[in-house]
Design an enzyme around this catalytic site. Structure first.
Site, PDB file in Angstrom:
ATOM      1  N   SER A   1       0.721  -3.795   4.179  1.00  0.00           N
ATOM      2  CA  SER A   1       0.808  -2.136   4.186  1.00  0.00           C
ATOM      3  C   SER A   1       2.272  -1.687   4.285  1.00  0.00           C
ATOM      4  O   SER A   1       3.381  -2.489   4.534  1.00  0.00           O
ATOM      5  CB  SER A   1       0.164  -1.870   5.593  1.00  0.00           C
ATOM      6  OG  SER A   1       1.027  -2.082   6.639  1.00  0.00           O
ATOM      7  N   ASP A   2       2.466  -0.310   3.764  1.00  0.00           N
ATOM      8  CA  ASP A   2       3.645   0.266   4.110  1.00  0.00           C
ATOM      9  C   ASP A   2       4.126   0.209   5.647  1.00  0.00           C
ATOM     10  O   ASP A   2       2.989   0.220   6.503  1.00  0.00           O
ATOM     11  CB  ASP A   2       3.641   1.694   3.345  1.00  0.00           C
ATOM     12  CG  ASP A   2       5.278   1.865   3.391  1.00  0.00           C
ATOM     13  OD1 ASP A   2       6.139   1.333   3.734  1.00  0.00           O
ATOM     14  OD2 ASP A   2       5.495   2.889   2.146  1.00  0.00           O
ATOM     15  N   ALA A   3       5.165   0.423   5.987  1.00  0.00           N
ATOM     16  CA  ALA A   3       5.560   0.415   7.277  1.00  0.00           C
ATOM     17  C   ALA A   3       4.796   1.413   8.192  1.00  0.00           C
ATOM     18  O   ALA A   3       4.566   2.630   8.027  1.00  0.00           O
ATOM     19  CB  ALA A   3       6.959   0.929   7.495  1.00  0.00           C
TER      20      ALA A   3
ATOM     21  N   ALA B   1       1.566   1.957   8.188  1.00  0.00           N
ATOM     22  CA  ALA B   1       0.337   2.733   7.504  1.00  0.00           C
ATOM     23  C   ALA B   1      -0.942   2.498   7.975  1.00  0.00           C
ATOM     24  O   ALA B   1      -1.892   3.029   7.931  1.00  0.00           O
ATOM     25  CB  ALA B   1       0.575   2.353   6.059  1.00  0.00           C
TER      26      ALA B   1
ATOM     27  N   THR C   1       0.788  -1.281   0.017  1.00  0.00           N
ATOM     28  CA  THR C   1       0.012   0.037   0.097  1.00  0.00           C
ATOM     29  C   THR C   1       0.833   1.358   0.026  1.00  0.00           C
ATOM     30  O   THR C   1       2.009   1.371   0.270  1.00  0.00           O
ATOM     31  CB  THR C   1      -1.028   0.135   1.114  1.00  0.00           C
ATOM     32  OG1 THR C   1      -0.015   0.313   2.453  1.00  0.00           O
ATOM     33  CG2 THR C   1      -1.728  -1.334   1.411  1.00  0.00           C
TER      34      THR C   1
END
Ligand code: NOJ
Length: 757
Positions: free
Chosen positions: A278-280, A282, A245
């Protein structure tokens, strides 16, 4: 060796059997990916420390011991991946192994040119070969999955992450995305010595307002489908096993909580079957965005939007999932669907059979000399010759003294660029070293930095990855050093000046408000040029820089990007004509920051005759057009022909052109095909890239290159129809060496416009 498991039914049956025996807590555990910083090495050696976040390793190891983690990231040491894998397998009743993810962006131990440079090769085979090497090294140390490729297009070079992508064009971007997915995954997920590819960041991150990292993106559906989606769709079609994401708000909804993106587009329209991460942090940040009410709400909305796994830097919000299911806020079937995707990825990778790696073998793979050669060849192919009045190639035999100038010329850390972690600086070849090795003892090669490196205004967490050119070199006397560099240039036959950005000025959290050469580099260049000694300018960069003065005053400019582990050697081979430059710009190179955004495939509006005069104070044309780049020697495009002058909607036309080497040295050309639709149910861009092919030609050789233009190339997403259409219209087509190609023809497409989805 892992076994390639292709039988989808077996995989599904195994995943179902596992799922049937799991508690809700165990299922939720599979959906968390933890950062594990404990043993990440500071490979620069500068801090003298591990990059250690207090208590974070303990938190993760506790989670592993209770079966509460599905994946880790940032472990790249084989002994460590084995140790942590064992903890995980023994920590859960089902012996479910971990997936190890890592930012394998442009290499693991062998560092390739940065991604924008790989895109500049316009050569899918080179790009695929690079990521295959990266995958082999990663897999050997126990990494199963790359957080790459970054397939975000951008039209804004202020945005630091332009360096990680393929530039501004959806067609080139899609081709580069496919090549990378193939490189990482090989024949498919679970192939020997390959890893899962994770195209990111879905979607629109490259449109961050003002080029400021993480800022919101407001993108029309028209732009989304025609520009930002195609590289993602292509990556999914190529079989990518994961999608990540994005951090920012997209049209008012955070991308990570955006159901339209992940469920309606990615899964329902494109049929994506892998897992989404997800991105970190996120998912947690859905609360910070002012979207979710609290952490449980963030977890519920992330999962139901379609984000299967949370990448967590601190306490994961997906820890709330079990509770949310028991309270009925989240459907257990939704949880199961996400867990099944994660389990299937592990099964396909063969991790239940072979969860561990062989440490001796890992060392062998990391040291494979063939990998370094592949990186050198990629750096040779990536360089873009921006200017040349005939000074290049240099004739080593005719030179006695070469001056190499600028701090970037001998900075190992800058040579490999940002976004790499497992590199070996010892074996990294700088430009200075490459030139010295190439010319041998017969030519004196002297070096002067001239100036000190520039420093960023605001420190960033990315500085912890080191900057090898010392910002404050001991005893550095600015005026004396500048004078020394100028004197050296004055007494040399040629001055090779290296300018650009220090590697930590570009990448994540490294947007710039200016495109000027940082520090006193322009002053240094001007002073060196004023000596009258011919100057070869090498540009080390990941974004276009303001080169207006250089373009006017310097006879030869070669964009070498951040060329990687064997970069200096590649650069020397190019400078002395052992190989011909053939890289081409994957973005429009503006004259100045005020022109941004500037793209080649804009539409025409009022007063097209004055398209180049839209500003009061500067031309509104680029410094270098999209696709630009010279080669040595003398080549041309000729005899463009079409097999038909009229086709019906749905049919195809074949375009043929000859590429000719008229000179006495080999050349590298990239045949680029552009189209323009003259009229229709939308106004279409002045030019759109729809085909390309890189060709190497021996002296005197002629090559016929063929392109097919069919429904896929001629359709576009129409805002009024809210879907893909193909219009009946007259089309212009051009083929040549850049986006200003003049060799052209036209053809008619007939028949009623129709849905072309
Ligand atoms: C944040 C970045 O946006 C993403 O690209 C990266 O993969 C993760 N951090 C993990 O490092």
């Amino acid at each position: 060796m892992t076994t390639l498991i292709r039988d989808d039914d077996t995989i599904r049956a195994k995943a179902d059997a596992l799922l049937a025996g799991m508690t809700v807590e165990e299922k939720a555990g599979q959906l968390t990916q933890y950062f594990y910083f404990g043993f990440m090495r500071d490979t620069t050696g500068e801090s003298g420390d591990d990059l250690h976040i207090p208590n974070q390793p303990a938190m993760v190891e506790t989670a592993l011991a209770r079966g509460g983690a599905g994946a880790l990231l940032f472990v790249n040491d084989p002994a460590e991946t084995n140790r942590l894998q064992k903890l995980a397998i023994e920590g859960n009743r089902h012996g479910i192994p971990l997936l190890f993810g890592f930012d394998v962006i442009h290499g693991l131990r062998t560092i390739f040119p940065v991604p924008i440079a790989m895109a500049a090769t316009w050569d899918p085979a080179t790009i695929e070969a690079g990521q295959a090497v990266a995958a082999r090294e990663a897999r050997a140390v126990g990494i199963h999955w790359a957080f790459a490729p970054m397939v975000d297009l951008t039209r804004d070079p202020r945005w630091g992450r332009i360096i990680e992508g393929a530039g501004e064009d959806p067609y080139l971007g899609a081709a580069v995305a496919v090549a990378q997915v193939r490189g990482f995954q090989g024949e498919g997920i679970g192939a020997d010595e390959r890893i899962i590819a994770g195209p990111k960041h879905f979607a629109g991150y490259g449109a961050a307002m003002g080029g400021r990292d993480y800022d919101e993106a407001n993108i029309s559906d028209y732009e989304m489908w025609n520009t930002f989606f195609p590289p993602f769709e292509a990556a999914v079609e190529a079989g990518a096993g994961n999608v990540m994401t994005a951090y920012m708000d997209l049209n008012g909804i955070p991308a990570t909580g955006n159901r339209w993106l992940f469920t309606e587009v990615l899964r329902e329209t494109w049929g994506f079957e892998g897992f989404v991460v997800s991105d970190a942090n996120a998912v947690k940040n859905l609360e910070a965005h002012g979207f979710a009410k609290d952490a449980p709400d963030a977890a519920a909305r992330g999962l139901t939007a379609g984000c299967d796994m949370e990448m967590a830097v601190s306490e994961p919000v997906y820890d709330h999932l079990a509770d949310l299911v028991s309270r009925g806020t989240v459907d257990e079937a939704t949880l199961d669907a996400s867990v099944r995707r994660v389990l299937e990825a592990k099964l396909r990778m063969g991790l239940f059979d072979e969860p561990y790696v062989d440490e001796d073998r890992a060392r062998e793979v990391l040291n494979d000399p063939a990998h370094r050669d592949t990186a050198r060849i990629a750096a040779e192919k990536a360089a873009v010759l921006l200017e040349n009045d005939g000074l290049l190639p240099l004739d080593a035999g005719a030179l006695e003294r070469i001056a190499v100038i600028g701090p970037l010329a001998d900075s190992k850390r800058d040579t490999i660029g940002p976004w790499c972690f497992d590199f070996d600086l010892e074996e990294t070849v700088t430009v200075l070293e490459g030139i010295r090795d190439r010319v041998g003892d017969g030519v004196v090669v002297d070096y002067a930095p001239g100036i000190r490196p520039a420093q960023r205004t605001f420190p960033s967490m990315f500085d912890m990855f080191g900057n090898n050119a010392p910002v404050d070199p001991e005893g550095f006397d600015d005026e004396l050093e500048l004078a020394r560099a100028v004197a050296l240039a004055g007494t040399s036959d040629v001055a090779v000046v290296v300018v650009g950005e220090w590697q930590n000025m570009i990448g994540e959290m490294s947007s710039r408000s200016s495109l000027e050469l940082p520090g006193r580099q322009l002053e240094l260049l001007q002073a060196v040029a004023a000596t009258g000694t011919p100057v070869v300018l090498l540009v080390m960069n990941g974004r276009p820089l303001d080169l207006r003065w250089a373009a006017e005053n310097v006879p030869a400019i070669l964009d070498i990007w951040y060329p990687g582990t064997r970069g200096g050697e590649a650069v020397a081979n190019l400078l002395f004509g052992d190989v011909a430059p053939g890289g081409r710009l994957p973005f429009t190179w503006p004259r100045t920051v005020g022109q941004i955004p500037m793209i080649y495939n804009h539409t025409v509006s009022h007063d097209p005759e004055n398209q180049g005069k839209r500003y009061w104070d500067e031309a509104s044309t680029p410094l270098y057009p999209f696709g630009h780049g010279y080669t040595y020697g003398d080549s041309e495009f000729r005899n463009l022909s079409l097999d038909r002058s009229e086709i019906a909607i749905g049919e195809s036309v074949t375009v043929t052109v000859e590429v000719v080497n008229n000179g006495s040295v080999p050349v590298e050309e990239v045949a680029q095909l552009y189209i323009h639709q003259r009229h229709g149910t939308s106004s279409r861009p002045v030019r759109d890239l729809k085909g390309f092919q890189r060709v190497s030609l021996a002296s005197g050789e002629t090559r016929r290159v063929e392109f097919t233009l069919g429904p896929k190339e001629l359709r576009y997403w129409n805002a009024a129809a809210k879907g893909w259409v193909q219009d009946a219209a007259t089309f212009d087509v051009w083929v040549g060496g850049d986006s200003t190609a003049t060799l052209g023809a036209s053809f008619e497409v007939t028949g009623p416009a129709r849905d072309a989805g």
